[in-house]
Scaffold this motif. Sequence first.
Motif, mmCIF file in Angstrom:
data_model
loop_
_atom_site.group_PDB
_atom_site.id
_atom_site.type_symbol
_atom_site.label_atom_id
_atom_site.label_comp_id
_atom_site.label_asym_id
_atom_site.label_seq_id
_atom_site.Cartn_x
_atom_site.Cartn_y
_atom_site.Cartn_z
ATOM 1 N N VAL A 122 -47.759 -86.118 -16.283
ATOM 2 C CA VAL A 122 -46.576 -85.282 -16.477
ATOM 3 C C VAL A 122 -45.394 -85.921 -15.757
ATOM 4 N N GLU A 123 -44.288 -86.068 -16.474
ATOM 5 C CA GLU A 123 -43.059 -86.625 -15.901
ATOM 6 C C GLU A 123 -41.891 -85.714 -16.234
ATOM 7 N N ILE A 124 -41.034 -85.494 -15.257
ATOM 8 C CA ILE A 124 -39.814 -84.717 -15.453
ATOM 9 C C ILE A 124 -38.657 -85.707 -15.476
ATOM 10 N N ARG A 150 -45.136 -86.154 -30.093
ATOM 11 C CA ARG A 150 -44.864 -84.814 -30.620
ATOM 12 C C ARG A 150 -43.925 -84.094 -29.667
ATOM 13 N N LEU A 151 -43.241 -83.102 -30.198
ATOM 14 C CA LEU A 151 -42.392 -82.218 -29.412
ATOM 15 C C LEU A 151 -43.044 -80.848 -29.448
ATOM 16 N N ILE A 152 -43.272 -80.254 -28.273
ATOM 17 C CA ILE A 152 -43.925 -78.959 -28.180
ATOM 18 C C ILE A 152 -42.973 -77.972 -27.522
ATOM 19 N N SER A 153 -42.928 -76.761 -28.038
ATOM 20 C CA SER A 153 -42.124 -75.693 -27.446
ATOM 21 C C SER A 153 -42.973 -74.916 -26.449
ATOM 22 N N ILE A 154 -42.441 -74.775 -25.235
ATOM 23 C CA ILE A 154 -43.153 -74.056 -24.174
ATOM 24 C C ILE A 154 -42.158 -73.141 -23.464
ATOM 25 N N ARG A 155 -42.574 -71.919 -23.185
ATOM 26 C CA ARG A 155 -41.720 -70.958 -22.481
ATOM 27 C C ARG A 155 -41.366 -71.482 -21.090
ATOM 28 N N PRO A 156 -40.191 -71.094 -20.587
ATOM 29 C CA PRO A 156 -39.730 -71.628 -19.297
ATOM 30 C C PRO A 156 -40.713 -71.455 -18.135
ATOM 31 N N ASN A 157 -41.327 -70.280 -17.994
ATOM 32 C CA ASN A 157 -42.235 -70.081 -16.859
ATOM 33 C C ASN A 157 -43.458 -70.994 -16.946
ATOM 34 N N PHE A 158 -43.965 -71.234 -18.149
ATOM 35 C CA PHE A 158 -45.119 -72.114 -18.310
ATOM 36 C C PHE A 158 -44.726 -73.585 -18.163
ATOM 37 N N ALA A 159 -43.542 -73.943 -18.659
ATOM 38 C CA ALA A 159 -43.061 -75.321 -18.487
ATOM 39 C C ALA A 159 -42.888 -75.633 -17.002
ATOM 40 N N CYS A 160 -42.319 -74.703 -16.255
ATOM 41 C CA CYS A 160 -42.141 -74.883 -14.813
ATOM 42 C C CYS A 160 -43.491 -75.102 -14.144
ATOM 43 N N ALA A 161 -44.493 -74.315 -14.533
ATOM 44 C CA ALA A 161 -45.834 -74.454 -13.959
ATOM 45 C C ALA A 161 -46.448 -75.810 -14.313
ATOM 46 N N ILE A 162 -46.177 -76.315 -15.504
ATOM 47 C CA ILE A 162 -46.662 -77.652 -15.880
ATOM 48 C C ILE A 162 -45.982 -78.698 -15.006
ATOM 49 N N PHE A 163 -44.670 -78.577 -14.840
ATOM 50 C CA PHE A 163 -43.934 -79.569 -14.068
ATOM 51 C C PHE A 163 -44.283 -79.537 -12.579
ATOM 52 N N ASN A 164 -44.646 -78.358 -12.049
ATOM 53 C CA ASN A 164 -44.994 -78.311 -10.621
ATOM 54 C C ASN A 164 -46.485 -78.544 -10.382
ATOM 55 N N GLY A 165 -47.261 -78.742 -11.462
ATOM 56 C CA GLY A 165 -48.672 -79.096 -11.342
ATOM 57 C C GLY A 165 -49.644 -77.939 -11.236
ATOM 58 N N GLY A 190 -33.527 -74.055 -23.381
ATOM 59 C CA GLY A 190 -33.152 -74.743 -24.613
ATOM 60 C C GLY A 190 -32.927 -76.238 -24.494
ATOM 61 N N GLU A 191 -33.833 -76.955 -23.811
ATOM 62 C CA GLU A 191 -33.694 -78.406 -23.705
ATOM 63 C C GLU A 191 -35.050 -79.052 -23.429
ATOM 64 N N VAL A 192 -35.132 -80.346 -23.725
ATOM 65 C CA VAL A 192 -36.329 -81.109 -23.390
ATOM 66 C C VAL A 192 -36.182 -81.529 -21.935
ATOM 67 N N ARG A 193 -37.229 -81.252 -21.151
ATOM 68 C CA ARG A 193 -37.154 -81.537 -19.713
ATOM 69 C C ARG A 193 -38.175 -82.556 -19.237
ATOM 70 N N GLY A 194 -39.174 -82.855 -20.067
ATOM 71 C CA GLY A 194 -40.175 -83.796 -19.594
ATOM 72 C C GLY A 194 -41.173 -84.165 -20.672
ATOM 73 N N VAL A 195 -42.217 -84.847 -20.232
ATOM 74 C CA VAL A 195 -43.218 -85.371 -21.153
ATOM 75 C C VAL A 195 -44.569 -85.376 -20.447
ATOM 76 N N ALA A 196 -45.632 -85.278 -21.228
ATOM 77 C CA ALA A 196 -46.999 -85.341 -20.700
ATOM 78 C C ALA A 196 -47.890 -85.984 -21.750
ATOM 79 N N ARG A 197 -49.024 -86.457 -21.298
ATOM 80 C CA ARG A 197 -50.007 -87.023 -22.216
ATOM 81 C C ARG A 197 -51.161 -86.041 -22.365
#
Length: 145
Positions: free
Chosen positions: A103-105, A8-23, A51-58
């Motif tokens: 989580v992978e960037i 699936r592709l999920i839309s996430i706001r930049p600040n929350f996506a950053c927090a996911i990517f930094n753990g 406005g782009e896909v930056r990573g993936v998570a399970r």
Amino acid sequence: MALVDDDRLISIRPNFACAIFNGSKTVEIRRKIPLIKQGIRLWIYVTKPVGEVRGVARVAEIVEGDPDAVWRACGPRTGLARAAFNDYLQGSAKAYGLVLQEVEIGCPASMEVLRTLRAGFHPPQVITRLTVAEAEGLHRHLFPT
């Protein structure tokens, strides 16, 4: 991660996506979600201005219940203060916590790349299903060998 027909592709706001990517955020909170199951892969589309896909998570687990129950189970892992959590879920009888792992960037996939994978691509409001070919295309772009 193995490619399957459940990506699936999920839309996430930049600040929350950053927090996911930094753990610092391991649970994504939603008011509603389409039918998904534990174990699926979520490709993370970072909303505008990125406005782009930056990573993936399970999705390791889906915590479902009233907002108080979801807060008790997931609160500190949501990246939200309790007041912001309550504001987001105000008026909602149900809440969903998508517990993320693996989580992978990768190399960012722009809208142009996304439109080569799906003609007329538009980011989803919540979550959209990807075909195996679309997921393979994203994987090749984000994680070139």
